[in-house]
Design an enzyme around this catalytic site. Sequence first.
Site, PDB file in Angstrom:
ATOM      1  N   VAL A   1      27.920  12.166 -89.102  1.00 41.46           N
ATOM      2  CA  VAL A   1      28.539  12.257 -87.780  1.00 41.46           C
ATOM      3  C   VAL A   1      28.876  10.859 -87.265  1.00 41.46           C
ATOM      4  CG1 VAL A   1      28.245  13.039 -85.401  1.00 41.46           C
ATOM      5  CG2 VAL A   1      27.307  14.398 -87.287  1.00 41.46           C
ATOM      6  N   TYR A   2      27.920   9.949 -87.385  1.00 39.41           N
ATOM      7  CA  TYR A   2      28.158   8.573 -86.958  1.00 39.41           C
ATOM      8  C   TYR A   2      29.327   7.964 -87.731  1.00 39.41           C
ATOM      9  CZ  TYR A   2      27.282   3.643 -85.955  1.00 39.41           C
ATOM     10  OH  TYR A   2      27.421   2.330 -85.572  1.00 39.41           O
ATOM     11  N   SER A   3      29.340   8.159 -89.051  1.00 36.61           N
ATOM     12  CA  SER A   3      30.439   7.639 -89.867  1.00 36.61           C
ATOM     13  C   SER A   3      31.772   8.231 -89.426  1.00 36.61           C
ATOM     14  CB  SER A   3      30.204   7.946 -91.344  1.00 36.61           C
ATOM     15  OG  SER A   3      29.109   7.222 -91.859  1.00 36.61           O
TER      16      SER A   3
ATOM     17  N   THR B   1      32.639   9.222 -86.482  1.00 38.20           N
ATOM     18  CA  THR B   1      33.086   8.601 -85.228  1.00 38.20           C
ATOM     19  C   THR B   1      33.642   7.210 -85.480  1.00 38.20           C
ATOM     20  OG1 THR B   1      30.916   7.626 -84.631  1.00 38.20           O
ATOM     21  CG2 THR B   1      31.371   9.890 -83.897  1.00 38.20           C
ATOM     22  N   LYS B   2      33.018   6.466 -86.391  1.00 36.19           N
ATOM     23  CA  LYS B   2      33.467   5.093 -86.624  1.00 36.19           C
ATOM     24  C   LYS B   2      34.734   5.038 -87.478  1.00 36.19           C
ATOM     25  CE  LYS B   2      30.470   3.180 -84.012  1.00 36.19           C
ATOM     26  NZ  LYS B   2      30.919   2.536 -82.748  1.00 36.19           N
TER      27      LYS B   2
END
Length: 267
Positions: A151-153, A155-156
Site C-alpha cells: 500500500v505504501y509503495s 502511494t509513492k
Amino acid sequence: MSEQRAIFVSGGASGIGRAIAELFAARGWFVGLGDIDSAGMAALAAMLPAGRVSTHQLDVRDRGAWERALAEFIAAAGRLDVLANNAGIPLGGALADNSPEEITRCLDINLKGALFGAQAAFPHLVHSAPGSCLLNTASAAGIWGTAGASVYSATKFGVRALTESLDGEWAEHGIAVRSLMPAFIDTPLLDHAPNVTSNERIRQRVLDAGLEITPVSDVAEAAWAAVHGERLHTPVGKTARRLAFASRWMPARLRRMSRASARPMGR
C-alpha cells in the site's frame, strides 16, 4: 509582492519536513509549517528566525484546509515559491493483513493529500513563476515495489506519477516539478510499528536487514538541490541510489532479489 522567497512545508512539524524547514529558514527563506501537530509546529517555530515563520493547522486530506492554510500563508509571506508536498505516513505488512482503515488512511494522506496540495498550490505557484517549484516527497518505494509494503509503495508510485505528469502539464507555466526519493531516513517514523498487527519497530527491521539509515539532513540538502536544479527525481541515500540503478539496468536481478528476500514488514 515580497522579494523574500517563501516555502510552505506540509508535515513540517517533524522528520523530513522539519529538516527542510530548518535548512530553508537558515538560508534566508520565509517558511510556512502545515501540520496537524500544533505543539510540534510551535516548538519548531520557536527555534526558527523570528519574523520568518508561520504555522498553519492542516489535515492534508481536507481540500478546504489546504485552501485556508495557503491563504493564511500568502497573507504572512506575501508569496509562495515552493510547496514541499511532504506529509506522509508509513504502512507495512502483508496486504492481506492490512485493515481497510489502514489502507484508506495511507491512501488519503500519502496520495490524495499530495494531489490536493498540488491543486491548491497551483495558482500561487503560477503567480510566482518562473522559478517556482512543487517538490513532492516520494520514496525509494516508488522506484521498485517493496514486498511487505504494497500500500505504501502504491502511494509513492502515485506521487512519482504525479511528479512526472505535472512536470509536463505545468512546464508551460514555468513551474518546476521535482520529487525526492529517500530510502530509510532517521526520523520518528522509523520508531513506529509498520501496522496495527505488529509490535516490531520499522527501525529494527531496517537494521536487521543490514540497510543503512540516512541522516535526515541529507534529505534537506537534496530538497535544496532539487528546488534549484534540473533533476526530476532525486534518490536520497545509498539504498535508494542502488535501487534506482538496479531498476534501470538490472530489473530481472532486482526482481529475483526482491522475491528471495521478501519478508513482509510486520511479520
